[in-house]
Design a protein around this motif. Sequence first.
Motif, mmCIF file in Angstrom:
data_model
loop_
_atom_site.group_PDB
_atom_site.id
_atom_site.type_symbol
_atom_site.label_atom_id
_atom_site.label_comp_id
_atom_site.label_asym_id
_atom_site.label_seq_id
_atom_site.Cartn_x
_atom_site.Cartn_y
_atom_site.Cartn_z
ATOM 1 N N GLN A 115 5.506 20.166 30.047
ATOM 2 C CA GLN A 115 4.061 20.398 29.959
ATOM 3 C C GLN A 115 3.416 20.521 31.329
ATOM 4 O O GLN A 115 2.576 21.395 31.562
ATOM 5 N N TYR A 116 3.795 19.618 32.243
ATOM 6 C CA TYR A 116 3.190 19.651 33.574
ATOM 7 C C TYR A 116 3.600 20.902 34.329
ATOM 8 O O TYR A 116 2.765 21.544 34.987
ATOM 9 N N GLU A 117 4.887 21.279 34.245
ATOM 10 C CA GLU A 117 5.338 22.499 34.926
ATOM 11 C C GLU A 117 4.626 23.731 34.370
ATOM 12 O O GLU A 117 4.318 24.669 35.104
ATOM 13 N N ARG A 118 4.367 23.729 33.072
ATOM 14 C CA ARG A 118 3.617 24.829 32.485
ATOM 15 C C ARG A 118 2.200 24.874 33.041
ATOM 16 O O ARG A 118 1.652 25.948 33.297
ATOM 17 N N SER A 119 1.602 23.691 33.235
ATOM 18 C CA SER A 119 0.269 23.650 33.828
ATOM 19 C C SER A 119 0.302 24.180 35.254
ATOM 20 O O SER A 119 -0.609 24.897 35.682
ATOM 21 N N VAL A 120 1.366 23.830 35.998
ATOM 22 C CA VAL A 120 1.508 24.318 37.371
ATOM 23 C C VAL A 120 1.651 25.841 37.382
ATOM 24 O O VAL A 120 1.011 26.539 38.187
ATOM 25 N N LEU A 121 2.489 26.361 36.486
ATOM 26 C CA LEU A 121 2.650 27.813 36.398
ATOM 27 C C LEU A 121 1.340 28.491 36.009
ATOM 28 O O LEU A 121 0.985 29.553 36.538
ATOM 29 N N ASN A 122 0.609 27.878 35.070
ATOM 30 C CA ASN A 122 -0.661 28.460 34.650
ATOM 31 C C ASN A 122 -1.667 28.467 35.797
ATOM 32 O O ASN A 122 -2.361 29.455 36.019
ATOM 33 N N VAL A 123 -1.738 27.349 36.535
ATOM 34 C CA VAL A 123 -2.647 27.292 37.680
ATOM 35 C C VAL A 123 -2.236 28.322 38.725
ATOM 36 O O VAL A 123 -3.079 29.001 39.318
ATOM 37 N N PRO A 179 -3.547 17.134 39.013
ATOM 38 C CA PRO A 179 -3.348 15.704 38.724
ATOM 39 C C PRO A 179 -4.293 15.185 37.650
ATOM 40 O O PRO A 179 -3.936 14.267 36.895
ATOM 41 N N VAL A 180 -5.487 15.776 37.557
ATOM 42 C CA VAL A 180 -6.443 15.356 36.527
ATOM 43 C C VAL A 180 -5.930 15.769 35.147
ATOM 44 O O VAL A 180 -6.008 14.995 34.176
ATOM 45 N N ILE A 181 -5.379 16.981 35.060
ATOM 46 C CA ILE A 181 -4.789 17.447 33.791
ATOM 47 C C ILE A 181 -3.635 16.546 33.380
ATOM 48 O O ILE A 181 -3.494 16.187 32.202
ATOM 49 N N LYS A 182 -2.814 16.171 34.349
ATOM 50 C CA LYS A 182 -1.647 15.332 34.065
ATOM 51 C C LYS A 182 -2.073 13.979 33.493
ATOM 52 O O LYS A 182 -1.414 13.420 32.617
ATOM 53 N N ARG A 183 -3.199 13.458 33.974
ATOM 54 C CA ARG A 183 -3.650 12.136 33.529
ATOM 55 C C ARG A 183 -4.465 12.182 32.245
ATOM 56 O O ARG A 183 -4.293 11.355 31.354
ATOM 57 N N TYR A 184 -5.373 13.162 32.140
ATOM 58 C CA TYR A 184 -6.333 13.155 31.030
ATOM 59 C C TYR A 184 -6.060 14.206 29.953
ATOM 60 O O TYR A 184 -6.671 14.162 28.884
ATOM 61 N N GLY A 185 -5.149 15.141 30.207
ATOM 62 C CA GLY A 185 -4.810 16.145 29.200
ATOM 63 C C GLY A 185 -5.618 17.433 29.369
ATOM 64 O O GLY A 185 -6.726 17.430 29.909
ATOM 65 N N LYS A 186 -5.026 18.513 28.885
ATOM 66 C CA LYS A 186 -5.629 19.837 29.056
ATOM 67 C C LYS A 186 -6.970 19.955 28.340
ATOM 68 O O LYS A 186 -7.947 20.458 28.885
ATOM 69 N N ARG A 187 -7.000 19.513 27.097
ATOM 70 C CA ARG A 187 -8.207 19.691 26.280
ATOM 71 C C ARG A 187 -9.397 18.945 26.862
ATOM 72 O O ARG A 187 -10.502 19.491 26.942
ATOM 73 N N ASN A 188 -9.198 17.701 27.314
ATOM 74 C CA ASN A 188 -10.307 16.921 27.858
ATOM 75 C C ASN A 188 -10.847 17.534 29.143
ATOM 76 O O ASN A 188 -12.058 17.581 29.363
ATOM 77 N N VAL A 189 -9.936 18.001 29.988
ATOM 78 C CA VAL A 189 -10.354 18.638 31.239
ATOM 79 C C VAL A 189 -11.149 19.912 30.947
ATOM 80 O O VAL A 189 -12.172 20.185 31.575
ATOM 81 N N ALA A 190 -10.676 20.695 29.975
ATOM 82 C CA ALA A 190 -11.378 21.933 29.624
ATOM 83 C C ALA A 190 -12.767 21.651 29.060
ATOM 84 O O ALA A 190 -13.731 22.383 29.349
ATOM 85 N N LEU A 234 -3.556 18.592 20.151
ATOM 86 C CA LEU A 234 -2.117 18.736 20.393
ATOM 87 C C LEU A 234 -1.629 17.958 21.607
ATOM 88 O O LEU A 234 -0.466 17.546 21.655
ATOM 89 N N ASP A 235 -2.482 17.731 22.598
ATOM 90 C CA ASP A 235 -2.053 16.997 23.800
ATOM 91 C C ASP A 235 -1.441 15.643 23.433
ATOM 92 O O ASP A 235 -0.423 15.235 24.006
ATOM 93 N N LYS A 236 -2.057 14.956 22.482
ATOM 94 C CA LYS A 236 -1.559 13.637 22.083
ATOM 95 C C LYS A 236 -0.262 13.736 21.273
ATOM 96 O O LYS A 236 0.588 12.853 21.331
ATOM 97 N N GLU A 237 -0.111 14.802 20.507
ATOM 98 C CA GLU A 237 1.048 14.941 19.624
ATOM 99 C C GLU A 237 2.265 15.548 20.322
ATOM 100 O O GLU A 237 3.391 15.414 19.842
#
Length: 461
Positions: free
Chosen positions: A144-152, A297-308, A440-443
């Motif tokens: 998940q985190y690597e996908r976030s890095v690739l997306n960023v 790092p914020v996404i990693k801690r709080y999840g994609k949906r919350n950050v968005a 989905l972040d939680k699941e």
Amino acid sequence: MTIAKRNTISLTERVSYGSGDFASGIVWHVSTMFLMFYYTMVIGLNPATIGTIIFASKVFDGVTDIGMGFIVDKTHSKHGKARPWVLWGSVPFLISGILLYTVPDVSTFWQLVYVAISYNLLSFAYTMVNIPYGTLTSLITQDQYERSVLNVTRMLFSTAAAMIAGMGTLAIVKMLGGGQKGWIFMSIIFSIVGFICLLLCFKNTKERVKPAIKALENRPLPLKTSLKFLFNNKYWVIVLAFFLVQNIASGVGTAISTFFVAQVASASASLTTESLMGILTITTVIPTVLCMVLALPVIKRYGKRNVAMVGTVIALIGSFIILIEPYSLPLLIATNVIKGIGGAAVVAILFALLADTIEYGEWRNGVRTEGLIYSAGSFGAKVGTGFGTAVVGWMLAAAGFVSGAAVQPESAQSMIVFIFLWLPILFNLLMIIILYFYKLDKEFPRILADLAAIREGQTDK
């Protein structure tokens, strides 16, 4: 070997992956930002007609997205299922990016025919490249985190392309002689750059992810069954709705911005349209780039949906500020900075959200359909952008906009201000509501563990 180690992505691969979005962006951002302006103010065509052509083309393009996703899922080559299409689509993308601006000097009817054909050719070439490119995220890694890095990474490159498009297009056109000739030379330069970046993306990326159930990897799956599985994926439906609304907002914003900037510049004694467009682009892009990097790092801690969600609220606040005085340059800059900060949180997670729905679909249905899931998401993005652009054309025409006129009627000027100020507020509110239902972040950790257990069970056997 652990999953984390197996899915570590090198800097070279990240940068090369990002270059693929720079390729798409340097051609596509110019068309979304300036095509309505080019066709109406340079070629002299009617904005409502152009808006209708773009919207109809986007609907057709969205259908071809589904077909392209299905083709990607059926592709099995030595280069993988997505990477070869990045290579094969690079030449059509190069050529069609140039043809878009070479409108012949013939009657209005035949110019509109040419516009419809050339725009659909670019859309098809874009689909041929961008659907496989977007699918690559889910094939490079499951982390998940690597996908976030690739997306960023891809969004940083896309933002860089948007900055070059927003700040440089009008200046480059002017430097190359202005008029239609300047636009054609600009398109040649940008299309060649995009072609080179697509080759770099193909060369330095690698597909690693395989289906959890190996026996299903090469099993033919009918399109009807694939579509049924797609709509059984509730989180994909939510992300599709989010893509649709976000891209309608993007289509409206990019289509109206040049008209609004020209109107503000005409009221100023010291600013030109080119200089003001450059100022507004850079005041949006710089905070966007900085905040996308800081968001990881914020996404990693709080999840994609919350950050968005937080980012969308920030962008909403920015939209309210400009209501105080629409023609105030300091307020316009402040609005752009705040909206850039909020928008960074959204673009940082946008495609990573879509990639995560692939694992949910595999966990629920037993089958991975990366291409179809991404292409159907892209359908929402393209239809949204096309509809947003069309809305601008329809509303301008209804307000009495005069194509090619240096000074517009007061009704058209008021409509430009209304679209620029109020529609973003509506879209941001809708995006917040949609994100509320995404859980989905939680699941996801449990889903990934279940899929890993299935793989390990097959290996043991």
